[in-house]
Design a protein around this motif. Structure first.
Motif, PDB file in Angstrom:
ATOM      1  N   SER A  70      15.932  60.546  29.326  1.00 16.95           N
ATOM      2  CA  SER A  70      14.682  61.228  29.583  1.00 16.95           C
ATOM      3  C   SER A  70      14.956  62.622  30.836  1.00 16.95           C
ATOM      4  CB  SER A  70      13.304  60.744  29.791  1.00 16.95           C
ATOM      5  OG  SER A  70      13.851  60.253  31.707  1.00 16.95           O
ATOM      6  N   CYS A 119       5.671  67.672  30.345  1.00 12.52           N
ATOM      7  CA  CYS A 119       5.586  65.749  29.390  1.00 12.52           C
ATOM      8  C   CYS A 119       6.394  64.416  29.055  1.00 12.52           C
ATOM      9  CB  CYS A 119       4.842  66.468  28.102  1.00 12.52           C
ATOM     10  SG  CYS A 119       3.194  67.602  27.512  1.00 12.52           S
ATOM     11  N   MET A 120       7.490  65.945  29.073  1.00 14.50           N
ATOM     12  CA  MET A 120       8.404  64.929  29.279  1.00 14.50           C
ATOM     13  C   MET A 120       8.891  64.302  30.545  1.00 14.50           C
ATOM     14  SD  MET A 120      11.117  63.355  27.040  1.00 14.50           S
ATOM     15  CE  MET A 120      10.486  64.884  26.106  1.00 14.50           C
ATOM     16  N   ILE A 131       7.067  60.979  30.903  1.00 19.00           N
ATOM     17  CA  ILE A 131       8.051  60.107  30.458  1.00 19.00           C
ATOM     18  C   ILE A 131       8.837  59.837  30.894  1.00 19.00           C
ATOM     19  CG2 ILE A 131       9.391  59.341  28.467  1.00 19.00           C
ATOM     20  CD1 ILE A 131       7.827  61.018  26.960  1.00 19.00           C
ATOM     21  N   TRP A 186      11.273  57.374  23.883  1.00 16.34           N
ATOM     22  CA  TRP A 186      10.158  57.191  22.535  1.00 16.34           C
ATOM     23  C   TRP A 186       9.866  55.562  22.714  1.00 16.34           C
ATOM     24  CZ3 TRP A 186       8.044  59.900  19.887  1.00 16.34           C
ATOM     25  CH2 TRP A 186       7.133  59.451  18.226  1.00 16.34           C
ATOM     26  N   ALA A 234       6.751  57.077  24.976  1.00 16.48           N
ATOM     27  CA  ALA A 234       5.794  57.877  25.053  1.00 16.48           C
ATOM     28  C   ALA A 234       4.643  57.202  23.953  1.00 16.48           C
ATOM     29  CB  ALA A 234       6.722  58.483  23.892  1.00 16.48           C
ATOM     30  N   THR A 294       2.868  54.894  26.133  1.00 13.87           N
ATOM     31  CA  THR A 294       1.464  55.494  27.342  1.00 13.87           C
ATOM     32  C   THR A 294       0.493  56.421  26.495  1.00 13.87           C
ATOM     33  OG1 THR A 294       3.651  56.393  28.743  1.00 13.87           O
ATOM     34  CG2 THR A 294       1.573  57.493  28.682  1.00 13.87           C
ATOM     35  N   TYR A 295       0.696  56.741  24.953  1.00 16.61           N
ATOM     36  CA  TYR A 295       0.020  57.055  24.647  1.00 16.61           C
ATOM     37  C   TYR A 295      -1.419  56.475  24.244  1.00 16.61           C
ATOM     38  CZ  TYR A 295      -1.914  59.461  20.461  1.00 16.61           C
ATOM     39  OH  TYR A 295      -3.462  60.211  19.766  1.00 16.61           O
ATOM     40  N   PHE A 309      -0.245  62.994  29.360  1.00  9.31           N
ATOM     41  CA  PHE A 309       0.724  63.788  29.560  1.00  9.31           C
ATOM     42  C   PHE A 309       0.332  64.915  30.491  1.00  9.31           C
ATOM     43  CE2 PHE A 309       1.738  61.198  25.772  1.00  9.31           C
ATOM     44  CZ  PHE A 309       2.543  60.639  25.840  1.00  9.31           C
TER      45      PHE A 309
END
Length: 290
Positions: A147, A211-212, A215, A231, A234, A237-238, A246
């Motif tokens: 990441s 946003c990255m 993560i 992934w 992500a 988290t979403y 994010f």
């Protein structure tokens, strides 16, 4: 704010005040030792890689095009935007291997607590040693490497290109007199470099880069085995916190980015200029970003 958004939902001032009230003033500096110690190594890797790659590209292509930098009295060989982008991407990749263990320790120090508010480790070195004993060298210190690479490559692909345009623009905008003459005093040059670095820093944190980073922070701050990868983090988290998570803390990141990167680029330019005066034969291909 990135790792535990459900805990810190207020404004920046409210969150900082609450942290200080619960854990003391020293808590806002928790995990500072490793970043402070490693920032020099990170920037050495970034600018060193940029220098090596730029010299290679210029020598390989035989690029003899000359560019007069209005904010620098020297005439140097130029890089195209594509070449600058390639230098930045390479610098982002190499710096990830230096940055990951530093930010891993910092994140664990800042997130983990015992007995409610007490820091779980005496200092960053104790934290790093505990991670290695518990999870092994690679898993302990290099969790979140993928990441970090995914964040650093696109982030640094913009850095040198943006700075290339921002520095002469700022210099021309602020230091052109009524007669159209451009000032070349040390102060005007330094101010242009500092402001251009600040602008560059802010641009480099604009989403999706930020946003990255969210993560990455979640992966590095979570217990071992929480996420299967980038992934997976992500998606989870979403699903748990929605899209807005994010962007949590973006305002604080931008507030930090301007002075931080302004000082970084100014420091580099001044250092490079001094070294170039003493060792011109070693630095005659290209400056940082011209």
């Amino acid at each position: 704010m990135q790792v535990n958004p459900e805990q810190w939902r207020g404004r920046i001032y409210t969150n900082v005040s609450e942290i200080i009230a619960k854990e003391g003033v020293g808590s806002i500096y928790r995990g500072l030792f490793f970043p402070a110690l490693g920032f020099g190594a990170i920037n050495l890797t970034v600018f060193g890689t940029r220098k090596v790659v730029s010299d290679f590209l210029l020598q390989r292509e035989g690029n003899n095009a000359l560019l007069k930098d209005p904010a620098n009295s020297t005439t140097t060989r130029s890089l195209t935007d594509l070449e600058n982008l390639m230098c930045g991407m390479t610098a982002g990749f190499t710096s990830s291997f230096v940055r990951t263990p530093i930010e891993r320790v910092k994140t664990v120090m800042q997130v983990a607590t015992t007995e409610g508010t007490k820091a779980p480790y005496r200092n960053s070195v104790a934290c790093a040693m505990a991670l290695v004993r518990k999870e092994g060298f690679f898993n302990g210190l290099f969790t979140g490497l993928n990441s970090t690479i995914a964040r650093e490559i696109p982030q640094y692909s913009l850095v040198f290109v943006v700075y290339d345009y921002a520095k002469p623009f700022v210099h021309k905008t602020l230091f052109t007199d009524k007669n159209g003459s451009l000032s070349s005093t040390p102060t005007s040059i330094a101010v242009s470099q500092c402001l251009a670095g600040g602008i560059t820093g802010c641009v480099s944190w604009i989403p999706p880069t930020y946003c990255m980073d969210v993560i990455k922070s979640r992966i590095q701050g979570a217990p071992d085995g929480t996420y299967a990868g980038l992934w997976d983090c992500a998606k989870k988290t979403y699903a748990k916190d929605g899209l807005k998570v994010f962007f949590r803390g973006l305002d604080l990141a931008l507030m930090r980015a301007f002075p931080l990167h302004g000082c970084i680029f100014l420091g580099y330019e001044v250092t490079y200029s001094i070294l170039n005066q003493h060792f011109p034969e070693e630095n005659n291909l290209t400056t940082c970003c011209v």
